[in-house]
Scaffold this active site. Structure first.
Site, PDB file in Angstrom:
ATOM      1  N   CYS A  70     -38.156 -10.798  26.981  1.00 48.20           N
ATOM      2  CA  CYS A  70     -37.709  -9.747  27.485  1.00 48.20           C
ATOM      3  C   CYS A  70     -38.306  -9.414  29.246  1.00 48.20           C
ATOM      4  O   CYS A  70     -39.513  -9.717  29.644  1.00 48.20           O
ATOM      5  CB  CYS A  70     -38.352  -8.384  26.978  1.00 48.20           C
ATOM      6  SG  CYS A  70     -37.878  -6.945  27.440  1.00 48.20           S
ATOM      7  N   CYS A  73     -40.776  -6.482  30.132  1.00 49.51           N
ATOM      8  CA  CYS A  73     -42.085  -6.694  29.668  1.00 49.51           C
ATOM      9  C   CYS A  73     -42.878  -7.037  30.824  1.00 49.51           C
ATOM     10  O   CYS A  73     -42.483  -7.767  31.792  1.00 49.51           O
ATOM     11  CB  CYS A  73     -42.322  -7.435  28.208  1.00 49.51           C
ATOM     12  SG  CYS A  73     -41.546  -7.002  26.945  1.00 49.51           S
ATOM     13  N   HIS A 116     -43.004  -2.839  24.261  1.00 54.16           N
ATOM     14  CA  HIS A 116     -41.702  -3.133  24.052  1.00 54.16           C
ATOM     15  C   HIS A 116     -40.972  -2.517  22.642  1.00 54.16           C
ATOM     16  O   HIS A 116     -39.874  -2.363  22.444  1.00 54.16           O
ATOM     17  CB  HIS A 116     -41.592  -4.736  23.995  1.00 54.16           C
ATOM     18  CG  HIS A 116     -40.165  -5.127  23.538  1.00 54.16           C
ATOM     19  ND1 HIS A 116     -39.083  -5.803  24.559  1.00 54.16           N
ATOM     20  CD2 HIS A 116     -39.551  -5.482  22.440  1.00 54.16           C
ATOM     21  CE1 HIS A 116     -38.163  -6.040  24.018  1.00 54.16           C
ATOM     22  NE2 HIS A 116     -38.144  -6.037  22.779  1.00 54.16           N
ATOM     23  N   ASN A 156     -29.280   4.786  28.257  1.00 49.51           N
ATOM     24  CA  ASN A 156     -28.497   4.175  27.176  1.00 49.51           C
ATOM     25  C   ASN A 156     -29.427   3.713  26.182  1.00 49.51           C
ATOM     26  O   ASN A 156     -30.131   2.921  26.636  1.00 49.51           O
ATOM     27  CB  ASN A 156     -27.499   3.299  27.788  1.00 49.51           C
ATOM     28  CG  ASN A 156     -26.709   3.530  28.917  1.00 49.51           C
ATOM     29  OD1 ASN A 156     -26.031   4.736  28.832  1.00 49.51           O
ATOM     30  ND2 ASN A 156     -26.183   2.667  29.711  1.00 49.51           N
ATOM     31  N   HIS A 167     -35.733  -3.284  25.406  1.00 49.15           N
ATOM     32  CA  HIS A 167     -36.981  -2.571  26.113  1.00 49.15           C
ATOM     33  C   HIS A 167     -36.782  -1.093  26.198  1.00 49.15           C
ATOM     34  O   HIS A 167     -35.630  -0.811  27.021  1.00 49.15           O
ATOM     35  CB  HIS A 167     -37.533  -3.260  27.284  1.00 49.15           C
ATOM     36  CG  HIS A 167     -38.808  -3.050  27.621  1.00 49.15           C
ATOM     37  ND1 HIS A 167     -40.181  -3.636  27.249  1.00 49.15           N
ATOM     38  CD2 HIS A 167     -39.448  -1.995  28.298  1.00 49.15           C
ATOM     39  CE1 HIS A 167     -41.149  -3.064  27.749  1.00 49.15           C
ATOM     40  NE2 HIS A 167     -40.721  -1.979  28.577  1.00 49.15           N
ATOM     41  N   HIS A 169     -35.780   1.507  28.295  1.00 48.95           N
ATOM     42  CA  HIS A 169     -35.719   1.817  29.842  1.00 48.95           C
ATOM     43  C   HIS A 169     -34.507   2.814  30.053  1.00 48.95           C
ATOM     44  O   HIS A 169     -33.635   2.827  29.162  1.00 48.95           O
ATOM     45  CB  HIS A 169     -35.803   0.536  30.597  1.00 48.95           C
ATOM     46  CG  HIS A 169     -34.399  -0.221  30.236  1.00 48.95           C
ATOM     47  ND1 HIS A 169     -33.917  -0.812  28.851  1.00 48.95           N
ATOM     48  CD2 HIS A 169     -33.125  -0.375  30.924  1.00 48.95           C
ATOM     49  CE1 HIS A 169     -32.506  -1.237  28.927  1.00 48.95           C
ATOM     50  NE2 HIS A 169     -32.165  -1.056  30.261  1.00 48.95           N
ATOM     51  N   GLN A 171     -31.893   3.919  33.741  1.00 50.79           N
ATOM     52  CA  GLN A 171     -31.395   3.661  34.797  1.00 50.79           C
ATOM     53  C   GLN A 171     -30.849   4.704  35.746  1.00 50.79           C
ATOM     54  O   GLN A 171     -30.881   5.898  35.222  1.00 50.79           O
ATOM     55  CB  GLN A 171     -29.972   2.710  34.746  1.00 50.79           C
ATOM     56  CG  GLN A 171     -30.088   1.664  33.829  1.00 50.79           C
ATOM     57  CD  GLN A 171     -28.779   0.721  33.723  1.00 50.79           C
ATOM     58  OE1 GLN A 171     -28.096   0.473  34.819  1.00 50.79           O
ATOM     59  NE2 GLN A 171     -28.176   0.750  32.612  1.00 50.79           N
TER      60      GLN A 171
END
Length: 353
Positions: A70, A73, A116, A156, A167, A169, A171
């Protein structure tokens, strides 16, 4: 909150947001990366009047890597990632495969935690507050870029949404124009203001919703409801009770209370379809006033806009998704299979203990 800005090997900016003021961030990106090359271009559709980002370089972006590879991470030993340090609280960095870049705006990735295997709903209130502070700081910084007119923070979540990195996250897109969705809202605000002699449309909507049966939860400074004309099967709008145009306008009381309210909403979303169901896929989208000039909206100012978050899922029932078919994709006329009143009732039923 401590903020530390550094650069990745290819020149992109990376920013650590830490809970501890004494945290030192001096790790160096050891990857042999070439300078990032993008082909982002914004084209305007003459018939619809909206804009489309053309970004062919995104075809090569990272796609469903295994967990031990990933890129979000922390780096560990010889496994090098987008984050050079061995741990982090919250990190923001320029997207390696941006939809918008240069004169066409900017795209950033926000990593909510180094863990994660958790989701936003699994964050502590302290960690969720740090994410809010990072969103606010990035909104402020990006708004000062000459190419940026609107800042959009979003998450999303889930493969059904199209997420390619698992992971936790989100944007941030910094657009060089006012987005079509926001422009529609501003036109409605302008029309309502003229028709009522100055009444604010957001205030009127919030007053109506608070008096109806679609309230999901309400606190001292926030209110969450399923809107009267919800587009999606399960859709919740979260508003601060004091109207502000953007994240920068939130006072300390609202900021302090936000993690409690938002984490509760996300936990309820994961309970909608019952025990044993996979995590609910969703999109969480902050709507903020544009930072550009608003002359085209007939006397509307930034202060007429109301910051709010829209949280919705494309899952309409257990094992079934809501697809945007002919009416939605072709004509932008949504058909919702779940009555908003029933959706609100379900979200009240699944309150966390």
């Amino acid at each position: 909150m401590k903020k530390t800005s550094t650069r990745l090997a290819d020149g992109r900016e990376l920013i650590y947001y830490d809970l501890g003021d004494d945290t030192v961030r001096d790790a160096v990106d050891r990857r042999p990366l070439d300078a990032t090359v993008t082909t982002s271009e914004v084209r305007r559709d003459p018939l619809l009047g909206d804009s489309v980002a053309i970004a062919s370089h995104r075809q090569g972006r990272t796609y469903h890597p295994p967990a031990d590879e990933c890129p979000l991470c922390p780096s560990e030993g010889d496994r090098l990632s987008e984050i050079p340090d061995a741990s982090y609280d919250v990190v923001v960095f320029e997207n390696r495969f941006p939809s918008l870049a240069g004169d066409s705006g900017r795209c950033e990735v926000v990593c909510f935690t180094s863990d994660h295997h958790v989701s936003f709903a699994g964050l502590s209130e302290q960690q969720a507050r740090l994410v809010l502070d990072a969103w606010t700081d990035r909104t402020s910084e990006l708004s000062h870029l000459p190419s940026v007119e609107q800042v959009f923070c979003f998450e999303n979540r889930g493969a059904e949404i199209g997420v390619t990195l698992q992971h936790p996250h989100g944007q941030i897109y910094a657009y060089p124009f006012t987005t079509p969705r926001t422009a529609l809202m501003l036109r409605q605000v302008a029309a309502h203001k003229e028709a009522t002699g100055g009444e604010n449309l957001f205030d009127a909507v919030l007053e109506r919703e608070r008096a109806d049966e679609r309230i999901v939860l309400e606190s001292e400074h926030w209110v969450a409801f399923v809107p009267y004309a919800a587009h999606w099967p399960y859709e919740v709008h979260l508003y601060p009770k004091r109207r502000v145009p953007d994240l920068l306008g939130l006072d300390e009381a609202a900021r302090t209370e936000f993690p409690q309210v938002y984490l509760e909403l996300l936990k309820r979303f994961d309970r909608i379809f019952g025990e044993g169901e996979p995590p609910t896929p969703y999109i969480a989208a902050w709507h903020q006033a544009p930072f550009g000039q608003l002359e085209e909206f007939d006397g509307v100012t930034r202060d007429d806009f109301a910051l709010h978050l829209e949280l919705f899922t494309i899952r309409r029932t257990s094992g079934k998704l809501k697809f945007l078919a002919g009416s939605e994709s072709g004509m932008n006329v949504f058909i919702n299979d779940v009555p908003p009143e029933r959706a609100a009732q379900r979200l009240r039923e699944v309150a966390s203990s």
